[in-house]
Design a protein around this motif. Structure first.
Motif, PDB file in Angstrom:
ATOM      1  N   ILE A  70      47.514  40.994  47.559  1.00  0.00           N
ATOM      2  CA  ILE A  70      47.222  41.449  46.192  1.00  0.00           C
ATOM      3  C   ILE A  70      46.064  40.652  45.606  1.00  0.00           C
ATOM      4  O   ILE A  70      45.171  41.196  44.942  1.00  0.00           O
ATOM      5  CB  ILE A  70      48.479  41.341  45.322  1.00  0.00           C
ATOM      6  CG1 ILE A  70      49.545  42.329  45.805  1.00  0.00           C
ATOM      7  CG2 ILE A  70      48.162  41.607  43.847  1.00  0.00           C
ATOM      8  CD1 ILE A  70      50.874  42.197  45.095  1.00  0.00           C
ATOM      9  N   LEU A  71      46.067  39.335  45.864  1.00  0.00           N
ATOM     10  CA  LEU A  71      44.958  38.497  45.390  1.00  0.00           C
ATOM     11  C   LEU A  71      43.645  38.903  46.045  1.00  0.00           C
ATOM     12  O   LEU A  71      42.601  38.944  45.381  1.00  0.00           O
ATOM     13  CB  LEU A  71      45.255  37.032  45.686  1.00  0.00           C
ATOM     14  CG  LEU A  71      46.290  36.342  44.800  1.00  0.00           C
ATOM     15  CD1 LEU A  71      46.544  34.921  45.291  1.00  0.00           C
ATOM     16  CD2 LEU A  71      45.836  36.322  43.350  1.00  0.00           C
ATOM     17  N   LEU A  72      43.684  39.204  47.351  1.00  0.00           N
ATOM     18  CA  LEU A  72      42.465  39.613  48.043  1.00  0.00           C
ATOM     19  C   LEU A  72      41.911  40.909  47.469  1.00  0.00           C
ATOM     20  O   LEU A  72      40.706  41.018  47.188  1.00  0.00           O
ATOM     21  CB  LEU A  72      42.745  39.771  49.538  1.00  0.00           C
ATOM     22  CG  LEU A  72      41.581  40.305  50.379  1.00  0.00           C
ATOM     23  CD1 LEU A  72      40.410  39.340  50.355  1.00  0.00           C
ATOM     24  CD2 LEU A  72      42.029  40.562  51.816  1.00  0.00           C
ATOM     25  N   LEU A  73      42.778  41.893  47.279  1.00  0.00           N
ATOM     26  CA  LEU A  73      42.324  43.167  46.719  1.00  0.00           C
ATOM     27  C   LEU A  73      41.819  42.998  45.295  1.00  0.00           C
ATOM     28  O   LEU A  73      40.835  43.630  44.893  1.00  0.00           O
ATOM     29  CB  LEU A  73      43.461  44.186  46.775  1.00  0.00           C
ATOM     30  CG  LEU A  73      43.865  44.648  48.174  1.00  0.00           C
ATOM     31  CD1 LEU A  73      45.110  45.513  48.106  1.00  0.00           C
ATOM     32  CD2 LEU A  73      42.723  45.411  48.839  1.00  0.00           C
ATOM     33  N   SER A  74      42.500  42.152  44.527  1.00  0.00           N
ATOM     34  CA  SER A  74      42.039  41.885  43.160  1.00  0.00           C
ATOM     35  C   SER A  74      40.677  41.209  43.182  1.00  0.00           C
ATOM     36  O   SER A  74      39.804  41.504  42.350  1.00  0.00           O
ATOM     37  CB  SER A  74      43.054  41.013  42.424  1.00  0.00           C
ATOM     38  OG  SER A  74      44.300  41.668  42.312  1.00  0.00           O
ATOM     39  N   GLY A  75      40.487  40.286  44.132  1.00  0.00           N
ATOM     40  CA  GLY A  75      39.192  39.621  44.244  1.00  0.00           C
ATOM     41  C   GLY A  75      38.080  40.597  44.608  1.00  0.00           C
ATOM     42  O   GLY A  75      36.970  40.530  44.061  1.00  0.00           O
ATOM     43  N   LEU A  76      38.357  41.516  45.542  1.00  0.00           N
ATOM     44  CA  LEU A  76      37.350  42.514  45.905  1.00  0.00           C
ATOM     45  C   LEU A  76      37.043  43.431  44.721  1.00  0.00           C
ATOM     46  O   LEU A  76      35.877  43.800  44.493  1.00  0.00           O
ATOM     47  CB  LEU A  76      37.830  43.330  47.101  1.00  0.00           C
ATOM     48  CG  LEU A  76      37.936  42.576  48.434  1.00  0.00           C
ATOM     49  CD1 LEU A  76      38.510  43.478  49.521  1.00  0.00           C
ATOM     50  CD2 LEU A  76      36.573  42.037  48.862  1.00  0.00           C
ATOM     51  N   SER A  77      38.083  43.805  43.969  1.00  0.00           N
ATOM     52  CA  SER A  77      37.851  44.629  42.778  1.00  0.00           C
ATOM     53  C   SER A  77      37.066  43.859  41.728  1.00  0.00           C
ATOM     54  O   SER A  77      36.203  44.415  41.040  1.00  0.00           O
ATOM     55  CB  SER A  77      39.189  45.096  42.196  1.00  0.00           C
ATOM     56  OG  SER A  77      39.868  45.939  43.096  1.00  0.00           O
TER      57      SER A  77
END
Length: 296
Positions: free
Chosen positions: A223-230
């Motif tokens: 979730i953190l990775l996807l949030s970072g990419l977003s």
């Protein structure tokens, strides 16, 4: 008479389960809180249209209005209700994080099973590829893959899965290396069981526990990775409500604290809850009692 006894015993069994659950929660308060947090977010995911006071894309309010009785958590620069966007954002951030972990676990499990079972040149080639992927920081490699594919939520999930699988491959391979020498595996092979059936029937159940623990611990990080990419503009595209993209939009408005704090707290609660349950599951499946001379 039998039916009457069954009906009379049912409330007792229900009460026993409830008391057992309460005892477990008292013995493990952190895990109990984590379960409650995840159940709460599950309810939000299912009931977001009923819980959200406004449409998350509605721009009819005053932009950048602070928390008030009309908008409990304020509005964003486009005049959209922040509370509604956070609630709807859970329907993207959490399920997509689970999807990323599932995809990465599937790739890593296939690679680890093949490398550990067949050994030889297959093990050498697959593990060297794994080492190459491991050599790069996850976020940097994910950014490169997502940028090459184009900014979108689907491509962000693909990028995350392509850089996340090596940890699963190594975990599965190490377990398979120990299991393939077991007597029951040799017995089945001598009985004529094929390679594919031996992998699926004999080895895959043996690695399921390790996979479950690793996946549980990785959901929060995914979730953190996807949030970072977003946040970097490589994931969900506005105006879709997603926690990472909301924080990215809020980075230009430091005085409006609610824009970043609210989705940030949502991410923190989900990540911590998954990590707590992952640690608890690991301790339960692989207990390591300490000795007096063991360092903690």
């Amino acid at each position: 008479m039998t039916a009457t006894l069954s009906l009379a015993a049912a409330p007792g069994r229900s009460g026993s389960r409830m008391s057992g659950t309460l005892r477990w929660a008292r013995r493990h308060p952190a895990q109990g809180v984590a379960v409650c947090v995840l159940l709460l977010w599950l309810a939000v995911i299912v009931l977001a249209p009923l819980l959200a006071p406004y449409d998350p894309l509605d721009q009819g309010a005053v932009p950048l209005e602070g928390p008030s009785s009309a908008h409990w958590l304020g509005t964003d620069p486009a005049g959209r209700d922040v509370l509604s966007r956070v609630l709807y954002g859970a329907r993207l951030s959490v399920p997509v994080g689970l999807l990323l972990v599932t995809a990465a676990a599937g790739i890593g499990t296939a690679v680890g099973l093949a490398a550990g079972f067949f050994g030889g040149w297959a093990d050498e080639v697959l593990m060297r590829v794994t080492d190459v992927v491991f050599a790069f920081p996850v976020i940097i490699l994910a950014m490169a893959v997502a940028a090459s594919l184009g900014p979108s939520l689907t491509n962000a999930v693909i990028a995350g899965a392509l850089v996340w699988w090596p940890s699963y491959a190594r975990t599965v391979r190490s377990t398979v290396l120990s299991l393939r020498e077991s007597d029951f595996v040799h017995a089945n092979r001598l009985a004529g069981v094929g390679s594919v059936r031996s992998i699926l029937v004999d080895l895959l159940p043996g690695v399921a526990g390790s996979l479950l623990v690793l996946a549980m611990l990785d959901v929060g990080s995914a979730i953190l990775l996807l949030s970072g990419l977003s946040f970097l503009g490589l994931g969900t595209r506005p105006p879709a409500p997603e926690w990472g993209s909301m924080i990215s939009e809020a980075s230009q408005y430091f005085n409006q604290w609610w824009l970043a704090v609210v989705p940030g707290l949502a991410i923190v609660t989900v990540v911590i809850a998954f990590n707590v349950l992952g640690d608890a599951l690991r301790d339960r499946l692989d207990p390591k009692p300490s000795t007096p001379g063991e360092r903690s």
